[in-house]
Design a protein around this motif. Structure first.
Motif, PDB file in Angstrom:
ATOM      1  N   VAL A 101       0.837  -1.198   0.000  1.00 49.05           N
ATOM      2  CA  VAL A 101       0.000   0.000   0.000  1.00 49.05           C
ATOM      3  C   VAL A 101       0.869   1.244   0.000  1.00 49.05           C
ATOM      4  N   THR A 102       0.390   2.269  -0.696  1.00 44.95           N
ATOM      5  CA  THR A 102       1.027   3.581  -0.691  1.00 44.95           C
ATOM      6  C   THR A 102      -0.010   4.617  -0.264  1.00 44.95           C
ATOM      7  N   VAL A 103       0.342   5.390   0.760  1.00 38.35           N
ATOM      8  CA  VAL A 103      -0.530   6.461   1.244  1.00 38.35           C
ATOM      9  C   VAL A 103       0.065   7.792   0.789  1.00 38.35           C
ATOM     10  N   ALA A 104      -0.668   8.505  -0.063  1.00 45.23           N
ATOM     11  CA  ALA A 104      -0.237   9.831  -0.523  1.00 45.23           C
ATOM     12  C   ALA A 104      -0.889  10.884   0.372  1.00 45.23           C
ATOM     13  N   TYR A 105      -0.045  11.694   1.022  1.00 48.21           N
ATOM     14  CA  TYR A 105      -0.568  12.688   1.959  1.00 48.21           C
ATOM     15  C   TYR A 105       0.267  13.967   1.858  1.00 48.21           C
ATOM     16  N   ARG A 106      -0.223  15.020   2.465  1.00 49.59           N
ATOM     17  CA  ARG A 106       0.503  16.288   2.474  1.00 49.59           C
ATOM     18  C   ARG A 106       0.168  17.064   3.746  1.00 49.59           C
ATOM     19  N   ILE A 107       1.011  18.061   4.016  1.00 51.95           N
ATOM     20  CA  ILE A 107       0.780  18.964   5.144  1.00 51.95           C
ATOM     21  C   ILE A 107       0.367  20.314   4.574  1.00 51.95           C
ATOM     22  N   PRO A 108      -0.847  20.767   4.788  1.00 51.94           N
ATOM     23  CA  PRO A 108      -1.270  22.061   4.249  1.00 51.94           C
ATOM     24  C   PRO A 108      -0.439  23.200   4.848  1.00 51.94           C
ATOM     25  N   ALA A 109      -0.139  24.190   4.015  1.00 44.95           N
ATOM     26  CA  ALA A 109       0.632  25.356   4.477  1.00 44.95           C
ATOM     27  C   ALA A 109      -0.290  26.333   5.200  1.00 44.95           C
ATOM     28  N   GLU A 110      -0.948  25.833   6.235  1.00 46.56           N
ATOM     29  CA  GLU A 110      -1.878  26.632   7.014  1.00 46.56           C
ATOM     30  C   GLU A 110      -1.478  26.557   8.479  1.00 46.56           C
ATOM     31  N   PRO A 111      -1.554  27.656   9.193  1.00 48.35           N
ATOM     32  CA  PRO A 111      -1.122  27.656  10.597  1.00 48.35           C
ATOM     33  C   PRO A 111      -1.804  26.596  11.445  1.00 48.35           C
ATOM     34  N   GLU A 112      -3.104  26.407  11.259  1.00 51.91           N
ATOM     35  CA  GLU A 112      -3.841  25.463  12.103  1.00 51.91           C
ATOM     36  C   GLU A 112      -3.343  24.036  11.893  1.00 51.91           C
ATOM     37  N   SER A 113      -3.212  23.618  10.602  1.00 59.88           N
ATOM     38  CA  SER A 113      -2.752  22.263  10.311  1.00 59.88           C
ATOM     39  C   SER A 113      -1.310  22.068  10.759  1.00 59.88           C
ATOM     40  N   LEU A 114      -0.473  23.052  10.481  1.00 63.42           N
ATOM     41  CA  LEU A 114       0.940  22.955  10.846  1.00 63.42           C
ATOM     42  C   LEU A 114       1.114  22.836  12.357  1.00 63.42           C
ATOM     43  N   MET A 115       0.351  23.578  13.121  1.00 64.25           N
ATOM     44  CA  MET A 115       0.475  23.514  14.565  1.00 64.25           C
ATOM     45  C   MET A 115      -0.040  22.192  15.113  1.00 64.25           C
ATOM     46  N   ARG A 116      -1.044  21.576  14.451  1.00 61.16           N
ATOM     47  CA  ARG A 116      -1.498  20.263  14.898  1.00 61.16           C
ATOM     48  C   ARG A 116      -0.394  19.226  14.714  1.00 61.16           C
ATOM     49  N   TRP A 177      -4.220  14.799  13.014  1.00 58.07           N
ATOM     50  CA  TRP A 177      -2.800  15.076  13.237  1.00 58.07           C
ATOM     51  C   TRP A 177      -2.300  16.252  12.402  1.00 58.07           C
ATOM     52  N   GLY A 178      -3.163  16.778  11.510  1.00 52.92           N
ATOM     53  CA  GLY A 178      -2.771  17.904  10.673  1.00 52.92           C
ATOM     54  C   GLY A 178      -2.468  17.542   9.236  1.00 52.92           C
ATOM     55  N   PHE A 179      -2.616  16.267   8.854  1.00 49.24           N
ATOM     56  CA  PHE A 179      -2.322  15.826   7.495  1.00 49.24           C
ATOM     57  C   PHE A 179      -3.605  15.743   6.659  1.00 49.24           C
ATOM     58  N   VAL A 180      -3.438  15.795   5.342  1.00 53.19           N
ATOM     59  CA  VAL A 180      -4.533  15.589   4.399  1.00 53.19           C
ATOM     60  C   VAL A 180      -4.182  14.376   3.533  1.00 53.19           C
ATOM     61  N   VAL A 181      -5.046  13.375   3.504  1.00 48.35           N
ATOM     62  CA  VAL A 181      -4.818  12.174   2.698  1.00 48.35           C
ATOM     63  C   VAL A 181      -5.316  12.435   1.280  1.00 48.35           C
ATOM     64  N   GLU A 182      -4.416  12.372   0.325  1.00 47.91           N
ATOM     65  CA  GLU A 182      -4.788  12.573  -1.078  1.00 47.91           C
ATOM     66  C   GLU A 182      -5.297  11.285  -1.717  1.00 47.91           C
ATOM     67  N   ASP A 183      -4.663  10.168  -1.393  1.00 43.42           N
ATOM     68  CA  ASP A 183      -5.070   8.903  -2.012  1.00 43.42           C
ATOM     69  C   ASP A 183      -4.474   7.742  -1.229  1.00 43.42           C
ATOM     70  N   VAL A 184      -5.152   6.594  -1.322  1.00 42.79           N
ATOM     71  CA  VAL A 184      -4.625   5.341  -0.778  1.00 42.79           C
ATOM     72  C   VAL A 184      -4.626   4.335  -1.924  1.00 42.79           C
ATOM     73  N   LEU A 185      -3.444   3.900  -2.309  1.00 48.51           N
ATOM     74  CA  LEU A 185      -3.298   2.987  -3.446  1.00 48.51           C
ATOM     75  C   LEU A 185      -2.955   1.592  -2.937  1.00 48.51           C
ATOM     76  N   ILE A 186      -3.879   0.656  -3.156  1.00 54.95           N
ATOM     77  CA  ILE A 186      -3.605  -0.754  -2.844  1.00 54.95           C
ATOM     78  C   ILE A 186      -2.899  -1.340  -4.064  1.00 54.95           C
ATOM     79  N   ARG A 187      -1.628  -1.541  -3.957  1.00 60.47           N
ATOM     80  CA  ARG A 187      -0.830  -1.921  -5.122  1.00 60.47           C
ATOM     81  C   ARG A 187      -0.873  -3.415  -5.407  1.00 60.47           C
ATOM     82  N   GLU A 188      -0.771  -4.223  -4.371  1.00 62.20           N
ATOM     83  CA  GLU A 188      -0.749  -5.670  -4.567  1.00 62.20           C
ATOM     84  C   GLU A 188      -1.206  -6.360  -3.297  1.00 62.20           C
ATOM     85  N   ILE A 189      -1.909  -7.485  -3.478  1.00 64.67           N
ATOM     86  CA  ILE A 189      -2.303  -8.340  -2.371  1.00 64.67           C
ATOM     87  C   ILE A 189      -1.643  -9.689  -2.599  1.00 64.67           C
TER      88      ILE A 189
END
Length: 282
Positions: A101-116, A177-189
């Protein structure tokens, strides 16, 4: 006295230079938090720039704002860890499947998210956060979904829904926790050998059941067809029988008509005692 002060100042400056402290650069596509050990956070969000960090009681923590990929796979040459780092997913039957699995996420450049992010993880690096926190949150989300599905569902008909459903469970956790999940890719089982054989057996049983259902449907159609044909023939025979009786009646009437035309009005010398054409006799 003055020279001694200058000497101490020179020593202090030299120590800062040798220790690498002083000015720090926040990279492009990143944000920073300057942590003050005495008063706490001195500045909430710092954009890409060069900032001064007091070497005695300040620390600069930077976070990338671009999309990051947390990859957990079976192969040892990929992901953050060497060796098997795949996520174990437990199905409703109790089977355990290694999942890439690959989890694509990012941290928004916003004070509230960054402080979390900072409040939850402090001065930890992002790689450590991925390895120790995002990975375990992903384990929870994957097993939340897989525990409600059968082995056959995960490997066949509902395989495409697995990633989006995991994302729906994982997103609120990482958002806290302050992150935004862009996508969850199930690559192989990766099913084990005995599990693969069980799947093949189940698929064969499903195929046999479908064939039996089709054969039964064909047999019903054939039986209905034969019954319809029999009913049709019986009706035809009945109509033909009725037509035969009518033909005989018409033939008798035709013979009587011809006899009447030939009769001269005199009673025959030899008679059975009846009156011709009256009592049904010719």
């Amino acid at each position: 006295m003055k020279s001694r002060r200058l000497t101490w100042a020179a020593v202090a400056v030299g120590a800062m230079v040798l220790s690498g402290c002083g000015f720090h650069r926040i990279p492009v596509a990143s944000v920073g938090v300057k942590f003050n050990a005495i008063s706490g956070v001195s500045q909430q969000v710092l954009k890409p720039e060069v900032v001064w960090v007091n070497p005695l009681f300040e620390q600069l923590i930077t976070y990338p704002t671009a999309i990051n990929n947390a990859t957990f796979v079976l192969r040892g040459d990929e992901g953050d860890r060497k060796g098997d780092d795949s996520i174990r997913a437990c199905t409703s039957e109790g089977a355990v499947l290694p999942v890439d699995v690959t989890v694509a996420y990012r941290i928004p450049a916003e004070p509230e998210s960054l402080m979390r992010v900072f409040q939850h993880f402090g001065t930890r690096e992002l790689r450590e956060i991925q390895r120790e926190h995002i990975r375990w949150a992903t384990i929870v989300a994957i097993n939340d979904v897989s525990g409600r599905k059968s082995l056959f569902d995960l490997l066949s008909k509902e395989r495409a829904k697995f990633g989006p459903e995991v994302k729906a469970v994982l997103s609120p956790i990482l958002e806290g926790w302050g992150f935004v999940v862009e996508d969850v890719l199930i690559r192989e089982i990766h099913p084990q050998k005995e599990i693969t054989e069980k799947i093949k057996e189940q698929q064969q049983q499903r195929a046999d059941l479908e064939k039996a259902r089709i054969d039964l449907q064909k047999a019903r159609i054939e039986a209905t067809t034969r019954l319809t044909e029999a009913q049709t023939r019986a009706e035809q025979n009945r109509l033909l029988g009725q037509q035969g009786d009518k033909v005989l009646q018409l033939k008798r009437l035709e013979l009587r008509r011809r006899a009447i035309e030939k009769w001269d009005g005199h009673t025959p010398l030899i008679s059975n005692g009846g009156i011709p054409f009256v009592e049904g006799k010719l």
